[in-house]
Design an enzyme around this catalytic site. Structure first.
Site, short mmCIF file in Angstrom:
data_model
loop_
_atom_site.label_atom_id
_atom_site.label_comp_id
_atom_site.label_asym_id
_atom_site.label_seq_id
_atom_site.Cartn_x
_atom_site.Cartn_y
_atom_site.Cartn_z
N GLU A 38 0.86 -1.17 0.00
CA GLU A 38 0.00 0.00 0.00
C GLU A 38 0.90 1.22 0.00
OE1 GLU A 38 -3.49 2.27 2.60
OE2 GLU A 38 -2.64 0.38 3.34
N ARG A 264 5.92 -12.69 9.66
CA ARG A 264 6.55 -11.44 9.23
C ARG A 264 7.92 -11.31 9.88
NH1 ARG A 264 2.91 -6.70 11.36
NH2 ARG A 264 4.50 -5.51 10.25
N LYS A 274 4.46 1.37 10.45
CA LYS A 274 4.51 2.61 9.66
C LYS A 274 4.04 3.80 10.47
CE LYS A 274 3.89 0.68 5.01
NZ LYS A 274 3.01 0.64 3.83
#
Length: 692
Positions: A38, A264, A274
């Protein structure tokens, strides 16, 4: 120079699934993956793992493909700046999507048509509940949700309302389109999730064409389907979303990729959020997204990490199903290993101390030959000037040297790299008599190249720079951004990451001295500053003001000895404990025979044919990896979780020849009522550090 990278195809649970699919003829024998970021921020090292996995799978299978797709469905957070940065980062890492660059926004019209199909089929409805009411009706993990009072609207009414939503007839947030699934489902994601919301916000690609935008879960699976993706690889947080992924595709009867989840990447001493990274940038705790302390790909690039080192790191950590934290030391190891082969050597003095060679001719200047890289003879040699006055590192001199300090001291002889043997004759202090400003030496003219004709030996070799030819530079010494291993866990509850920042994460040194020719290096030029570490020319660097960033350090044995001695003094007052002589006890002398070292686990795997053994490949700072067989399989059925951990190794254990090979040490572990676990470190340790 071409650096070799892994050529043998990695084996992991994802590739095993793909192999089985190919054998069964699933998807017509095709393999097609995608990397779908994204564009709401810069990529970080965690994304590098996903990039390496998706593009790596496409590389491993003949005819396989990998797309780059931007999941750009939230215009309030997405910008072209991020799109361009992501494209540059993926290219810099060495991957190519050819002509397969896509955007979810490319499919907005098609996604709208899919949503209308769900409405027509009675599988979606327009809901007038506010976001707060939707959360209230949703229920909890232990209580089922309640149906929306608008759930039973007719198909005709829902279709009319949805089309009016698109036409802009309603206020932002006043209505949503929701899937009609099951408000009693134990999976909260299946309790009538929102598919579309009304949002008037200019999109970075489609402008003001749309005032309704699809939600991620709806967009993601259908974008995969439209592109013909076969294996949709996601991190573990999407595991609970998989039933919804499958539901949308099954209801619409379209091509159905298989979603597979993997753990992850969590890296020690940093964060991957983020939101947190954005706050660090906006509040000025770092100097932008590419600050070399940031875990962003552009941050690592600016710090001097080569893309090949990051790919090697991703290959080493592999793919696992269980979350774990990988030690930053493993990434640093990958960088050192790569840079050692690729970087030219130069000499630089960061904290200069002037040396005057009393018996060297005043006007004489020699050009000495120096090796550019001992690991790669093809890189050749260079000429470096030598004259009467030089600079050495201030830490390389002690007026009153302690035990085991072998560098320069009054009356002591050392070797100057590529030059001569010199002996210290006196020191010169500043007018206040406090600081040493010069060290005077005499050199042996017969020892050019560093060897005396009479065969006498010296215990230290120092790097240096000619004072007459040295170029001034600024050097930025970067360290870990946070002072704790797991900042996310430490900040849990209050969310205060600022108090966890490492106050020494950046030290700026002015007036450093470089050998001539280095100052004009282009940004991203990488070097090994001999005996100091690996450094990279920063983007701020100019011909008149060179700036270098430290990428990773080299080991400084003496600094570690001093630190260990200081700790010992604080704990014991300098006195060695005495043995009580009791039966079964050992003396401190007995214990001192054990050479305990910090070891970085680079590889970990099961041993075929052995029920109890795990094979570890461990870095002890020796320039090679030791293979150690450990009987810990019961505690670590998935040994990949040990990769990146720093463990305690008995380094001087006699090698033991086993059926499966030679074991070169022992890893220490403990066991109790809760089972067995390997001993690991909480603090920062380098491979080969002494453990006591």
């Amino acid at each position: 120079m071409r650096i070799s990278e892994p050529s043998v195809r990695r084996s992991d649970f994802i590739r095993t699934i793909i192999d089985e699919d190919l054998k069964a003829g699933k998807y017509g024998g095709r393999v097609h993956t995608r990397f779908p970021p994204e564009p709401n921020g810069y990529l970080h090292i965690g994304h590098a793992k996903s990039i390496y996995l998706n593009f790596g799978i496409a590389k491993d299978y003949p005819g396989a493909l990998c797309n780059l797709r931007f999941d750009d469905t939230n215009p309030t957070k997405e910008e072209m700046e991020y799109v361009e940065a992501i494209i540059e980062d993926v290219r810099w890492l060495g991957f190519d999507w050819e002509d397969r660059l896509f955007y979810a926004s490319d499919y907005f019209e098609r996604l709208y048509e899919y949503a209308e199909t769900l409405v027509i089929n009675g599988k979606a409805y327009v809901c007038d509940l506010t976001p707060e009411e939707i959360r209230e009706y949703r229920g909890t993990l232990t209580e089922p949700g309640r149906n929306s009072p608008y759930r039973e609207r007719s198909v005709e009414e829902n279709l009319d309302l949805f089309r009016r939503m698109r036409n802009g007839d309603f206020l932002d947030g006043s209505r949503t389109l929701r899937a009609r699934i099951d408000m009693g489902s134990p999976n909260l994601n299946m309790r009538d999730p929102v598919i579309y919301r009304i949002l008037r916000f200019r999109h970075h690609r489609t402008g003001d064409s749309w005032c309704i935008y699809p939600m991620y879960d709806f967009t993601h699976c259908l974008s995969d389907s439209i592109e013909g993706i076969t294996h949709s690889l996601c991190t573990l947080e999407f595991e609970d979303h998989r039933p919804l992924y499958d539901w949308f595709l099954d209801q619409l009867k379209v091509h159905h990729p298989q979603q597979i989840e993997f753990a992850r990447l969590n890296l020690s001493y940093t964060v991957m959020s983020k939101r947190v990274l954005l706050n660090l940038v906006r509040q000025g705790f770092v100097a932008g997204w590419d600050d070399p302390r940031m875990p962003t790909i552009c941050g690592f690039r600016r710090r001097g990490y080569p893309p090949g080192a990051i790919r090697a790191f991703c290959d080493r950590i592999g793919v696992a199903k269980r979350e774990s934290i990988v030690d930053m030391a493993l990434l640093e190891y990958s960088a050192r290993e790569y840079l050692n082969q690729a970087s030219p050597r130069v000499m630089a003095v960061l904290r200069p101390l002037k040396v005057v060679i009393e018996n060297y001719p005043e006007e004489k200047i020699e050009q000495l030959e120096a090796v550019n890289n001992p690991e790669d003879p093809s890189m050749g040699t260079r000429r470096i000037p030598f004259c009467k006055e030089l600079y050495i590192e201030r830490d390389d001199f002690r007026e009153d040297p302690p035990k085991k300090f072998y560098r320069l001291a009054p009356g002591r002889e050392v070797r100057l790299r590529y030059a001569y043997l010199v002996k210290c004759t006196k020191v010169v202090r500043d007018p206040a008599g406090e600081e040493i400003v010069e060290v005077h030496c005499r050199y042996d003219p017969e020892s050019r190249g560093g060897n005396a004709p009479d065969g006498r030996k010296v215990k230290a070799t120092l790097h240096w720079v000619s004072a007459l030819h040295a170029e001034d530079a600024e050097v930025r010494l970067y360290d870990r951004l946070f002072s704790v291993e797991n900042p996310a866990a430490a900040a849990r509850g209050n969310g205060d990451f600022k108090s966890l920042l490492n106050p020494d994460s950046l030290r700026v040194l002015k007036g450093c001295k470089l050998e001539p020719g280095v100052a004009g290096a282009a940004p991203e030029s990488r070097y090994q500053f001999e005996r100091l570490g690996y450094f990279c020319a920063d983007k701020d660097s100019t011909a008149t003001h060179p700036v270098f960033n430290r990428t990773v350090t080299l080991k400084d044995t003496w600094a570690k000895i001093e630190k260990a001695a200081s700790v010992f003094e604080q704990k014991t007052g300098g006195e060695k404990p005495k043995s009580s002589g009791a039966v079964g006890e050992i003396t401190i002398e007995d214990f001192s025979k054990l050479d305990l070292r910090a070891g970085l686990v680079v590889e970990a795997s099961l041993v075929e044919g052995a029920d109890k053994l795990v094979c570890l490949k461990v870095d002890l700072g020796e320039g090679r990896l030791r293979r150690i067989f450990a009987g810990i399989r019961r505690a670590y059925p998935d040994p990949a979780s040990l990769k990146g951990k720093t463990v305690v190794i008995v380094a001087n254990l006699k090698p033991r020849k086993m059926k499966f090979g030679v074991s070169e040490g022992m890893v220490l572990s403990g066991s109790g009522d809760d089972g067995m676990s390997v001993l690991t470190f909480d603090g920062v340790q380098s491979p080969g550090d002494k453990v006591s």
